[in-house]
Design a protein around this motif. Sequence first.
Motif, short mmCIF file in Angstrom:
data_model
loop_
_atom_site.label_atom_id
_atom_site.label_comp_id
_atom_site.label_asym_id
_atom_site.label_seq_id
_atom_site.Cartn_x
_atom_site.Cartn_y
_atom_site.Cartn_z
N ILE A 94 0.83 -1.20 0.00
CA ILE A 94 0.00 0.00 0.00
C ILE A 94 0.87 1.26 0.00
N LYS A 95 2.03 1.20 0.67
CA LYS A 95 2.95 2.35 0.63
C LYS A 95 3.46 2.57 -0.79
N TYR A 96 3.73 1.47 -1.50
CA TYR A 96 4.21 1.59 -2.88
C TYR A 96 3.10 1.99 -3.85
N ASP A 97 1.89 1.53 -3.58
CA ASP A 97 0.76 1.83 -4.46
C ASP A 97 -0.51 1.89 -3.63
N ALA A 98 -0.88 3.10 -3.22
CA ALA A 98 -2.05 3.29 -2.36
C ALA A 98 -3.34 2.87 -3.04
N ASN A 99 -3.31 2.68 -4.35
CA ASN A 99 -4.50 2.28 -5.11
C ASN A 99 -4.48 0.80 -5.50
N SER A 100 -3.69 0.01 -4.81
CA SER A 100 -3.63 -1.42 -5.09
C SER A 100 -4.84 -2.12 -4.47
N GLU A 101 -5.79 -2.42 -5.31
CA GLU A 101 -7.01 -3.08 -4.84
C GLU A 101 -6.69 -4.42 -4.17
N SER A 102 -5.78 -5.18 -4.75
CA SER A 102 -5.46 -6.49 -4.17
C SER A 102 -4.76 -6.35 -2.82
N ALA A 103 -3.90 -5.36 -2.67
CA ALA A 103 -3.23 -5.16 -1.37
C ALA A 103 -4.26 -4.81 -0.29
N TRP A 104 -5.20 -3.93 -0.62
CA TRP A 104 -6.24 -3.58 0.35
C TRP A 104 -7.13 -4.78 0.66
N SER A 105 -7.42 -5.57 -0.34
CA SER A 105 -8.26 -6.75 -0.14
C SER A 105 -7.57 -7.77 0.77
N TYR A 106 -6.28 -8.01 0.51
CA TYR A 106 -5.56 -8.96 1.38
C TYR A 106 -5.38 -8.39 2.78
N LYS A 107 -5.20 -7.09 2.89
CA LYS A 107 -5.12 -6.49 4.22
C LYS A 107 -6.42 -6.76 4.98
N THR A 108 -7.54 -6.56 4.30
CA THR A 108 -8.85 -6.84 4.91
C THR A 108 -8.90 -8.28 5.43
N ASN A 109 -8.55 -9.22 4.56
CA ASN A 109 -8.65 -10.63 4.91
C ASN A 109 -7.65 -11.05 5.99
N LEU A 110 -6.47 -10.47 5.96
CA LEU A 110 -5.47 -10.78 6.99
C LEU A 110 -5.91 -10.22 8.35
N GLU A 129 -10.94 -4.83 17.69
CA GLU A 129 -10.04 -3.88 17.02
C GLU A 129 -9.70 -4.34 15.61
N PHE A 130 -9.36 -5.62 15.47
CA PHE A 130 -9.01 -6.15 14.16
C PHE A 130 -10.21 -6.13 13.21
N GLU A 131 -11.39 -6.44 13.73
CA GLU A 131 -12.59 -6.41 12.90
C GLU A 131 -12.88 -4.99 12.42
N LYS A 132 -12.70 -4.01 13.31
CA LYS A 132 -12.93 -2.61 12.94
C LYS A 132 -11.93 -2.19 11.86
N GLN A 133 -10.66 -2.55 12.04
CA GLN A 133 -9.64 -2.21 11.04
C GLN A 133 -9.94 -2.89 9.70
N SER A 134 -10.46 -4.12 9.76
CA SER A 134 -10.77 -4.83 8.52
C SER A 134 -11.92 -4.14 7.78
N GLN A 135 -12.87 -3.58 8.51
CA GLN A 135 -13.98 -2.87 7.88
C GLN A 135 -13.47 -1.62 7.15
N VAL A 136 -12.53 -0.93 7.75
CA VAL A 136 -11.94 0.27 7.12
C VAL A 136 -11.20 -0.13 5.84
N ALA A 137 -10.38 -1.17 5.93
CA ALA A 137 -9.63 -1.64 4.76
C ALA A 137 -10.59 -2.13 3.67
N ASN A 138 -11.65 -2.80 4.08
CA ASN A 138 -12.62 -3.31 3.11
C ASN A 138 -13.32 -2.17 2.37
N LYS A 139 -13.62 -1.10 3.07
CA LYS A 139 -14.24 0.06 2.41
C LYS A 139 -13.32 0.62 1.34
N ARG A 140 -12.03 0.68 1.63
CA ARG A 140 -11.07 1.19 0.65
C ARG A 140 -10.97 0.23 -0.54
#
Length: 163
Positions: A94-110, A129-140
């Motif tokens: 995500i630091k390298y590409d903030a618009n990486s859909e797959s990186a955000w998706s895997y972040k959500t799932n992890l 806490e992890f569930e809340k963070q996953s919801q934020v990542a999933n929205k992105r």
Amino acid sequence: MYSAIKDEQKLREWITARANDTTKPNEKRAEALAILAGKDWDCSFRVTELPDVKLTSMEGGTPKVTYQKPKDQKDFDNIQKCVVRGLEEAETAIKYDANSESAWSYKTNLLLEAAKQAEMNSDPTRKAEFEKQSQVANKRAAALAEERRKKEEAAEAAATPTP
């Protein structure tokens, strides 16, 4: 080739080398890191979906899923390692590409895998806490997917001749 011969260690080394290659564009490096994050998600998911780990019961006619630690502590230690490493890879992608859909998706799932592990450790606060963070990542991830869909539709409409 490494994938075809099922040499996961060599495959991971090759993908890692690509992710660390500073001569490659950041988007390509992010893509490689997202692939690694996906492999780490799979490492955890294969264990957390086992029938002796993922327990389903009925509560008031509604199925309820709970997670308990694998019988072998080594399996639990391994999935924890996979999730920590995967989240690091997803964050770097995500630091390298903030618009990486797959990186955000895997972040959500992890993060969801991390929530399962917190439940296994009887830590409802960390699970939440992890569930809340996953919801934020999933929205992105969902917003990026929607942007991609709109671009594809626009490109398709532009390519289609009007009568």
